[in-house]
Design an enzyme around this catalytic site. Structure first.
Site, PDB file in Angstrom:
ATOM      1  N   SER A   1       0.875  -1.342  -0.014  1.00  9.14           N
ATOM      2  CA  SER A   1       0.011   0.072  -0.111  1.00  9.14           C
ATOM      3  C   SER A   1       0.834   1.290  -0.034  1.00  9.14           C
ATOM      4  CB  SER A   1      -0.898   0.105   1.289  1.00  9.14           C
ATOM      5  OG  SER A   1      -1.447   1.270   1.248  1.00  9.14           O
TER       6      SER A   1
ATOM      7  N   TYR B   1      -1.741  -0.705  10.133  1.00  6.86           N
ATOM      8  CA  TYR B   1      -1.725  -0.811   8.708  1.00  6.86           C
ATOM      9  C   TYR B   1      -0.488  -0.390   7.919  1.00  6.86           C
ATOM     10  CZ  TYR B   1      -3.871  -1.185   3.938  1.00  6.86           C
ATOM     11  OH  TYR B   1      -4.194  -1.328   2.460  1.00  6.86           O
TER      12      TYR B   1
HETATM   13  N1  LIG Z   1      -8.688  -0.888  -1.530  1.00  7.58           N
HETATM   14  C1  LIG Z   1      -7.675   0.162  -1.304  1.00  7.58           C
HETATM   15  O1  LIG Z   1      -8.109   1.368  -1.281  1.00  7.58           O
HETATM   16  C2  LIG Z   1      -6.522  -0.380  -1.052  1.00  7.58           C
HETATM   17  C3  LIG Z   1      -5.295   0.354  -1.232  1.00  7.58           C
HETATM   18  C4  LIG Z   1      -3.989  -0.059  -1.127  1.00  7.58           C
HETATM   19  C5  LIG Z   1      -3.743  -1.238  -0.882  1.00  7.58           C
HETATM   20  N2  LIG Z   1      -4.845  -2.115  -0.607  1.00  7.58           N
HETATM   21  C6  LIG Z   1      -4.572  -3.794  -0.525  1.00  7.58           C
HETATM   22  O2  LIG Z   1      -4.924  -4.294  -1.407  1.00  7.58           O
HETATM   23  C7  LIG Z   1      -5.362  -5.689  -0.976  1.00  7.58           C
HETATM   24  C8  LIG Z   1      -6.901  -6.166  -1.626  1.00  7.58           C
HETATM   25  O3  LIG Z   1      -7.556  -5.042  -0.835  1.00  7.58           O
HETATM   26  P1  LIG Z   1      -9.101  -4.866  -1.367  1.00  7.58           P
HETATM   27  O4  LIG Z   1      -9.237  -3.412  -1.225  1.00  7.58           O
HETATM   28  O5  LIG Z   1      -9.429  -5.862  -2.502  1.00  7.58           O
HETATM   29  O6  LIG Z   1      -9.826  -5.452   0.136  1.00  7.58           O
HETATM   30  P2  LIG Z   1     -11.339  -6.134   0.352  1.00  7.58           P
HETATM   31  O7  LIG Z   1     -12.201  -5.359  -0.933  1.00  7.58           O
HETATM   32  O8  LIG Z   1     -11.891  -5.939   1.622  1.00  7.58           O
HETATM   33  O9  LIG Z   1     -11.128  -7.886  -0.135  1.00  7.58           O
HETATM   34  C9  LIG Z   1     -10.273  -8.175   0.790  1.00  7.58           C
HETATM   35  C10 LIG Z   1     -10.088  -9.790   0.022  1.00  7.58           C
HETATM   36  O10 LIG Z   1      -9.232 -10.325   0.989  1.00  7.58           O
HETATM   37  C11 LIG Z   1      -9.571 -11.593   1.417  1.00  7.58           C
HETATM   38  N3  LIG Z   1      -9.123 -11.694   2.961  1.00  7.58           N
HETATM   39  C12 LIG Z   1      -9.304 -10.671   3.998  1.00  7.58           C
HETATM   40  N4  LIG Z   1      -9.221 -11.118   4.992  1.00  7.58           N
HETATM   41  C13 LIG Z   1      -8.614 -12.431   4.748  1.00  7.58           C
HETATM   42  C14 LIG Z   1      -8.340 -13.529   5.547  1.00  7.58           C
HETATM   43  N5  LIG Z   1      -8.063 -13.359   6.845  1.00  7.58           N
HETATM   44  N6  LIG Z   1      -7.763 -14.864   4.934  1.00  7.58           N
HETATM   45  C15 LIG Z   1      -8.008 -14.920   3.536  1.00  7.58           C
HETATM   46  N7  LIG Z   1      -8.404 -14.079   2.884  1.00  7.58           N
HETATM   47  C16 LIG Z   1      -8.695 -12.831   3.354  1.00  7.58           C
HETATM   48  C17 LIG Z   1     -11.034 -11.207   1.405  1.00  7.58           C
HETATM   49  O11 LIG Z   1     -11.815 -12.627   1.438  1.00  7.58           O
HETATM   50  P3  LIG Z   1     -13.170 -12.831   1.967  1.00  7.58           P
HETATM   51  O12 LIG Z   1     -14.144 -12.165   0.896  1.00  7.58           O
HETATM   52  O13 LIG Z   1     -13.600 -14.353   2.093  1.00  7.58           O
HETATM   53  O14 LIG Z   1     -13.610 -11.980   3.223  1.00  7.58           O
HETATM   54  C18 LIG Z   1     -11.191 -10.631   0.117  1.00  7.58           C
HETATM   55  O15 LIG Z   1     -11.142 -11.476  -1.193  1.00  7.58           O
HETATM   56  C19 LIG Z   1      -5.031  -5.668   0.561  1.00  7.58           C
HETATM   57  O16 LIG Z   1      -3.678  -6.131   0.727  1.00  7.58           O
HETATM   58  C20 LIG Z   1      -5.262  -4.098   0.864  1.00  7.58           C
HETATM   59  O17 LIG Z   1      -4.267  -3.874   1.909  1.00  7.58           O
HETATM   60  C21 LIG Z   1      -6.117  -1.757  -0.854  1.00  7.58           C
END
Ligand SMILES: NC(=O)c1ccc[n+]([C@@H]2O[C@H](COP(=O)([O-])OP(=O)(O)OC[C@H]3O[C@@H](n4cnc5c(N)ncnc54)[C@H](OP(=O)(O)O)[C@@H]3O)[C@@H](O)[C@H]2O)c1
Length: 248
Positions: free
Chosen positions: A143, A157
């Site tokens: 991130s 985080y």
């Molecule tokens: N969105 C942003 O603004 C942003 C920005 C920078 C970085 N990121 C990073 O990008 C990545 C994906 O984020 P996202 O925005 O797509 O998040 P999201 O919409 O919350 O989706 C999270 C995904 O990770 C899975 N997950 C969460 N906790 C888990 C666990 N304990 N074990 C296995 N799977 C788990 C979820 O599975 P379930 O569906 O089964 O819960 C879901 O498929 C993360 O590493 C996040 O930190 C996101």
């Protein structure tokens, strides 16, 4: 880049049921890879994704594996290797965002952030790395918060995302003799359940983005695809920002 340049390749994505991970799974399949992905809770969404991929002739497999448990992650990687024969691309995407004033976090919450965002990444790499070969790829979704923190409450985080950036540099050295590259993608705000573009933080965050909009999950998947390609063979140990000009 040939649109089916991943034909015959296999990939493993953590957290592929929703958000950025689901887009990464779809794009890897679209470019020809067979993909295994994990999820923690969203069984229905995970199964729907597999069905939609299979309906279009692709190959995907969903595995329930909570990243809080390193052994579950390792078992899922092993299962994918057994099914596919080998793994060429590992994408560590699963992550959690826990925002809270620093004095309100419990130590259990500290451990959970470290377990999912850092420990599970290392566990998956330990399980997949030894069988990887020249040209294979390890990619982690970190991130922008590894480097900048625009709000209070982001201490854990931010720490976890800085940890994977540093881990990426170390592992890039470790895996270089095998010809495997290890990189870290650092998105800015991306419209997902974790950080909805219409959420409470969105109006403030949008003003911090030079391009004036949130990223899409597909924007991030595009960089994963590039890093998976032969075009990216000289990039390793890097943390690559993809943030529309966030806080520049
Ligand atoms: N969105 C942003 O603004 C942003 C920005 C920078 C970085 N990121 C990073 O990008 C990545 C994906 O984020 P996202 O925005 O797509 O998040 P999201 O919409 O919350 O989706 C999270 C995904 O990770 C899975 N997950 C969460 N906790 C888990 C666990 N304990 N074990 C296995 N799977 C788990 C979820 O599975 P379930 O569906 O089964 O819960 C879901 O498929 C993360 O590493 C996040 O930190 C996101």
């Amino acid at each position: 880049m040939n649109s089916n340049f991943l034909n015959g390749k296999t990939a493993f994505v953590t957290g592929g049921s929703r958000g950025i991970g689901a887009s990464i799974v779809k794009r890897l399949v679209k470019n020809g890879a067979a993909v295994a992905f994990t999820y923690a809770n969203s069984a229905e969404k995970a199964n729907e994704l597999v069905k939609s991929i299979e309906a279009e002739g692709g190959r995907a497999m969903a595995i329930r594996a909570n990243s809080e448990n390193a052994d579950s992650v390792k078992s899922a990687v092993t299962q994918a290797i057994k099914t596919f024969g080998h793994l060429n691309i590992l994408v560590n995407n699963a992550g959690i965002l826990d925002v809270k004033p620093y004095d309100q976090f419990t130590m259990e919450e500290f451990d959970r952030t470290v377990a999912v965002n850092v420990r599970a990444v290392f566990a998956a790499i330990q399980a997949a790395g030894p069988q990887m070969q020249s040209g294979d790829r390890i990619i982690t979704i970190g991130s922008v918060n590894a480097d900048v923190t625009g709000f209070p409450g982001m201490s854990l985080y931010s720490m976890s995302k800085a940890a994977v950036a540093a881990m990426t540099r170390g592992l890039a050295r470790d895996l270089a003799p095998q010809g495997v590259t290890v990189n870290n993608i650092q998105p800015g705000p991306v419209d997902t359940d974790m950080n909805p573009a219409e959420g409470s933080m969105a109006s403030i965050l949008k003003n911090m983005i030079a391009l004036g909009r949130y990223g899409t999950a597909n924007d991030i998947a595009s960089l994963v695809i590039f890093l998976s390609s032969p075009e990216a063979s000289y990039i390793t140990g890097a943390s690559l920002d993809i943030n529309g000009g966030f806080m520049i």
